[in-house]
Design a protein around this motif. Structure first.
Motif, PDB file in Angstrom:
ATOM      1  N   MET A   4       3.551 -13.643  -7.904  1.00 57.71           N
ATOM      2  CA  MET A   4       2.119 -13.839  -7.683  1.00 57.71           C
ATOM      3  C   MET A   4       1.779 -13.373  -6.271  1.00 57.71           C
ATOM      4  O   MET A   4       2.657 -13.258  -5.419  1.00 57.71           O
ATOM      5  N   ILE A   5       0.524 -13.085  -6.045  1.00 57.45           N
ATOM      6  CA  ILE A   5       0.070 -12.674  -4.720  1.00 57.45           C
ATOM      7  C   ILE A   5      -0.785 -13.804  -4.161  1.00 57.45           C
ATOM      8  O   ILE A   5      -1.702 -14.279  -4.822  1.00 57.45           O
ATOM      9  N   THR A   6      -0.443 -14.239  -2.958  1.00 60.59           N
ATOM     10  CA  THR A   6      -1.155 -15.357  -2.338  1.00 60.59           C
ATOM     11  C   THR A   6      -2.380 -14.865  -1.562  1.00 60.59           C
ATOM     12  O   THR A   6      -2.576 -13.658  -1.375  1.00 60.59           O
ATOM     13  N   ASP A   7      -3.163 -15.816  -1.078  1.00 60.28           N
ATOM     14  CA  ASP A   7      -4.380 -15.452  -0.352  1.00 60.28           C
ATOM     15  C   ASP A   7      -4.118 -14.871   1.032  1.00 60.28           C
ATOM     16  O   ASP A   7      -5.057 -14.530   1.740  1.00 60.28           O
ATOM     17  N   GLU A   8      -2.863 -14.718   1.409  1.00 53.87           N
ATOM     18  CA  GLU A   8      -2.546 -14.009   2.653  1.00 53.87           C
ATOM     19  C   GLU A   8      -2.661 -12.493   2.479  1.00 53.87           C
ATOM     20  O   GLU A   8      -2.556 -11.733   3.432  1.00 53.87           O
ATOM     21  N   CYS A   9      -2.866 -12.046   1.240  1.00 54.64           N
ATOM     22  CA  CYS A   9      -2.990 -10.617   0.925  1.00 54.64           C
ATOM     23  C   CYS A   9      -4.077  -9.985   1.792  1.00 54.64           C
ATOM     24  O   CYS A   9      -5.167 -10.546   1.939  1.00 54.64           O
ATOM     25  N   ILE A  10      -3.772  -8.811   2.342  1.00 54.46           N
ATOM     26  CA  ILE A  10      -4.733  -8.101   3.191  1.00 54.46           C
ATOM     27  C   ILE A  10      -5.335  -6.887   2.475  1.00 54.46           C
ATOM     28  O   ILE A  10      -5.978  -6.051   3.101  1.00 54.46           O
ATOM     29  N   ASN A  11      -5.116  -6.787   1.163  1.00 54.37           N
ATOM     30  CA  ASN A  11      -5.654  -5.681   0.365  1.00 54.37           C
ATOM     31  C   ASN A  11      -5.285  -4.315   0.941  1.00 54.37           C
ATOM     32  O   ASN A  11      -6.114  -3.403   1.013  1.00 54.37           O
ATOM     33  N   CYS A  12      -4.027  -4.166   1.288  1.00 54.52           N
ATOM     34  CA  CYS A  12      -3.581  -2.916   1.904  1.00 54.52           C
ATOM     35  C   CYS A  12      -3.323  -1.815   0.879  1.00 54.52           C
ATOM     36  O   CYS A  12      -3.082  -0.671   1.255  1.00 54.52           O
ATOM     37  N   ASP A  13      -3.318  -2.159  -0.392  1.00 58.78           N
ATOM     38  CA  ASP A  13      -3.172  -1.194  -1.483  1.00 58.78           C
ATOM     39  C   ASP A  13      -1.771  -0.614  -1.670  1.00 58.78           C
ATOM     40  O   ASP A  13      -1.607   0.317  -2.443  1.00 58.78           O
ATOM     41  N   VAL A  14      -0.746  -1.145  -1.018  1.00 59.00           N
ATOM     42  CA  VAL A  14       0.577  -0.536  -1.175  1.00 59.00           C
ATOM     43  C   VAL A  14       1.345  -1.064  -2.381  1.00 59.00           C
ATOM     44  O   VAL A  14       2.205  -0.382  -2.912  1.00 59.00           O
ATOM     45  N   CYS A  15       1.038  -2.263  -2.840  1.00 53.79           N
ATOM     46  CA  CYS A  15       1.806  -2.844  -3.941  1.00 53.79           C
ATOM     47  C   CYS A  15       1.436  -2.275  -5.306  1.00 53.79           C
ATOM     48  O   CYS A  15       2.310  -2.039  -6.148  1.00 53.79           O
ATOM     49  N   GLU A  16       0.166  -2.060  -5.548  1.00 47.80           N
ATOM     50  CA  GLU A  16      -0.300  -1.652  -6.878  1.00 47.80           C
ATOM     51  C   GLU A  16       0.410  -0.406  -7.413  1.00 47.80           C
ATOM     52  O   GLU A  16       0.917  -0.429  -8.537  1.00 47.80           O
ATOM     53  N   PRO A  17       0.492   0.681  -6.664  1.00 46.77           N
ATOM     54  CA  PRO A  17       1.146   1.870  -7.220  1.00 46.77           C
ATOM     55  C   PRO A  17       2.661   1.730  -7.379  1.00 46.77           C
ATOM     56  O   PRO A  17       3.279   2.522  -8.087  1.00 46.77           O
ATOM     57  N   LEU A  26      -6.533  -5.119  -8.705  1.00 43.27           N
ATOM     58  CA  LEU A  26      -7.437  -5.691  -7.707  1.00 43.27           C
ATOM     59  C   LEU A  26      -8.340  -6.709  -8.379  1.00 43.27           C
ATOM     60  O   LEU A  26      -9.096  -6.382  -9.295  1.00 43.27           O
ATOM     61  N   GLY A  27      -8.212  -7.953  -7.939  1.00 39.59           N
ATOM     62  CA  GLY A  27      -9.045  -9.033  -8.450  1.00 39.59           C
ATOM     63  C   GLY A  27     -10.355  -9.092  -7.693  1.00 39.59           C
ATOM     64  O   GLY A  27     -10.679  -8.184  -6.920  1.00 39.59           O
ATOM     65  N   PRO A  28     -11.107 -10.181  -7.849  1.00 39.17           N
ATOM     66  CA  PRO A  28     -12.401 -10.301  -7.170  1.00 39.17           C
ATOM     67  C   PRO A  28     -12.297 -10.263  -5.642  1.00 39.17           C
ATOM     68  O   PRO A  28     -13.200  -9.758  -4.978  1.00 39.17           O
ATOM     69  N   GLU A  29     -11.190 -10.802  -5.102  1.00 36.95           N
ATOM     70  CA  GLU A  29     -11.061 -10.843  -3.640  1.00 36.95           C
ATOM     71  C   GLU A  29      -9.771 -10.194  -3.137  1.00 36.95           C
ATOM     72  O   GLU A  29      -9.778  -9.573  -2.085  1.00 36.95           O
ATOM     73  N   ILE A  30      -8.679 -10.391  -3.862  1.00 38.72           N
ATOM     74  CA  ILE A  30      -7.376  -9.849  -3.456  1.00 38.72           C
ATOM     75  C   ILE A  30      -6.672  -9.283  -4.686  1.00 38.72           C
ATOM     76  O   ILE A  30      -7.125  -9.459  -5.810  1.00 38.72           O
ATOM     77  N   TYR A  31      -5.565  -8.619  -4.434  1.00 38.14           N
ATOM     78  CA  TYR A  31      -4.763  -8.125  -5.554  1.00 38.14           C
ATOM     79  C   TYR A  31      -4.164  -9.305  -6.305  1.00 38.14           C
ATOM     80  O   TYR A  31      -3.915 -10.365  -5.736  1.00 38.14           O
ATOM     81  N   GLN A  49       9.651  -4.204  -6.431  1.00 36.16           N
ATOM     82  CA  GLN A  49       9.144  -3.183  -5.524  1.00 36.16           C
ATOM     83  C   GLN A  49       7.953  -3.645  -4.705  1.00 36.16           C
ATOM     84  O   GLN A  49       7.820  -3.285  -3.541  1.00 36.16           O
ATOM     85  N   CYS A  50       7.092  -4.470  -5.283  1.00 34.05           N
ATOM     86  CA  CYS A  50       5.930  -4.949  -4.533  1.00 34.05           C
ATOM     87  C   CYS A  50       6.367  -5.798  -3.339  1.00 34.05           C
ATOM     88  O   CYS A  50       5.785  -5.701  -2.259  1.00 34.05           O
ATOM     89  N   VAL A  51       7.388  -6.605  -3.540  1.00 33.58           N
ATOM     90  CA  VAL A  51       7.907  -7.443  -2.455  1.00 33.58           C
ATOM     91  C   VAL A  51       8.492  -6.562  -1.352  1.00 33.58           C
ATOM     92  O   VAL A  51       8.305  -6.835  -0.159  1.00 33.58           O
ATOM     93  N   GLN A  52       9.161  -5.486  -1.759  1.00 29.03           N
ATOM     94  CA  GLN A  52       9.780  -4.577  -0.784  1.00 29.03           C
ATOM     95  C   GLN A  52       8.759  -3.909   0.130  1.00 29.03           C
ATOM     96  O   GLN A  52       9.030  -3.699   1.305  1.00 29.03           O
ATOM     97  N   VAL A  53       7.583  -3.566  -0.417  1.00 30.28           N
ATOM     98  CA  VAL A  53       6.605  -2.818   0.376  1.00 30.28           C
ATOM     99  C   VAL A  53       5.535  -3.682   1.031  1.00 30.28           C
ATOM    100  O   VAL A  53       4.815  -3.198   1.901  1.00 30.28           O
ATOM    101  N   CYS A  54       5.416  -4.938   0.651  1.00 27.66           N
ATOM    102  CA  CYS A  54       4.358  -5.797   1.179  1.00 27.66           C
ATOM    103  C   CYS A  54       4.536  -6.047   2.684  1.00 27.66           C
ATOM    104  O   CYS A  54       5.550  -6.600   3.100  1.00 27.66           O
ATOM    105  N   PRO A  55       3.553  -5.662   3.494  1.00 21.26           N
ATOM    106  CA  PRO A  55       3.702  -5.835   4.943  1.00 21.26           C
ATOM    107  C   PRO A  55       3.476  -7.263   5.428  1.00 21.26           C
ATOM    108  O   PRO A  55       3.808  -7.576   6.571  1.00 21.26           O
ATOM    109  N   VAL A  56       2.921  -8.144   4.589  1.00 19.13           N
ATOM    110  CA  VAL A  56       2.639  -9.508   5.037  1.00 19.13           C
ATOM    111  C   VAL A  56       3.425 -10.565   4.263  1.00 19.13           C
ATOM    112  O   VAL A  56       3.195 -11.756   4.438  1.00 19.13           O
ATOM    113  N   ALA A  57       4.350 -10.153   3.418  1.00 21.78           N
ATOM    114  CA  ALA A  57       5.213 -11.077   2.663  1.00 21.78           C
ATOM    115  C   ALA A  57       4.414 -12.155   1.941  1.00 21.78           C
ATOM    116  O   ALA A  57       4.654 -13.344   2.107  1.00 21.78           O
TER     117      ALA A  57
END
Length: 88
Positions: A4-17, A26-31, A49-57
Motif C-alpha cells: 500500500m502507499i501511505t500519505d507520505e507519498c509525494i506523487n513523484c510518479d516513479v512507482c507507477e511505471p 493515481l488516486g484522488p490525492e496520492i498514488y 519494484q515500487c519499493v526499490q524506486v520510492c524516494p520517501v519509503a
C-alpha cells in the motif's frame, strides 16, 4: 501481502511505471495500489519494484491483505494467464 502507499507519498510518479501488474494508479490525492493486482512483484522480480524506486519509503505491506508467497504466486499466475488477457 499486497503493498500500500501511505500519505507520505509525494506523487513523484516513479512507482507507477515500475509495476509489472499495473496495480498502481493515481488516486484522488496520492498514488494507490490495487491489492487485488499487487503480487509484490512475485513472479516478475525478486523484490517489489515500487519499493526499490520510492524516494520517501512510503510503500509498506498492506495489513488488510495478508498473503504468503505461494498465494502471491497464484495471484501472479491468475493475472498473467492467457485467459485473463484483454480480448481485442
Amino acid at each position: 501481502m499486497a503493498l500500500m502507499i501511505t500519505d507520505e507519498c509525494i506523487n513523484c510518479d516513479v512507482c507507477e511505471p515500475e509495476c509489472p501488474n499495473e496495480a498502481i494508479f493515481l488516486g484522488p490525492e496520492i498514488y494507490q495500489i490495487d491489492p487485488h493486482k499487487c503480487t509484490e512483484c512475485v513472479g516478475h522480480f525478486d523484490e517489489p519494484q515500487c519499493v526499490q524506486v520510492c524516494p520517501v519509503a512510503c510503500i509498506p505491506k498492506h495489513p488488510g491483505f495478508a498473503e504468503d508467497r505461494e498465494t502471491l504466486m497464484q495471484k501472479y499466475l491468475r493475472l498473467t494467464s492467457p485467459s485473463s488477457a484483454p480480448r481485442p
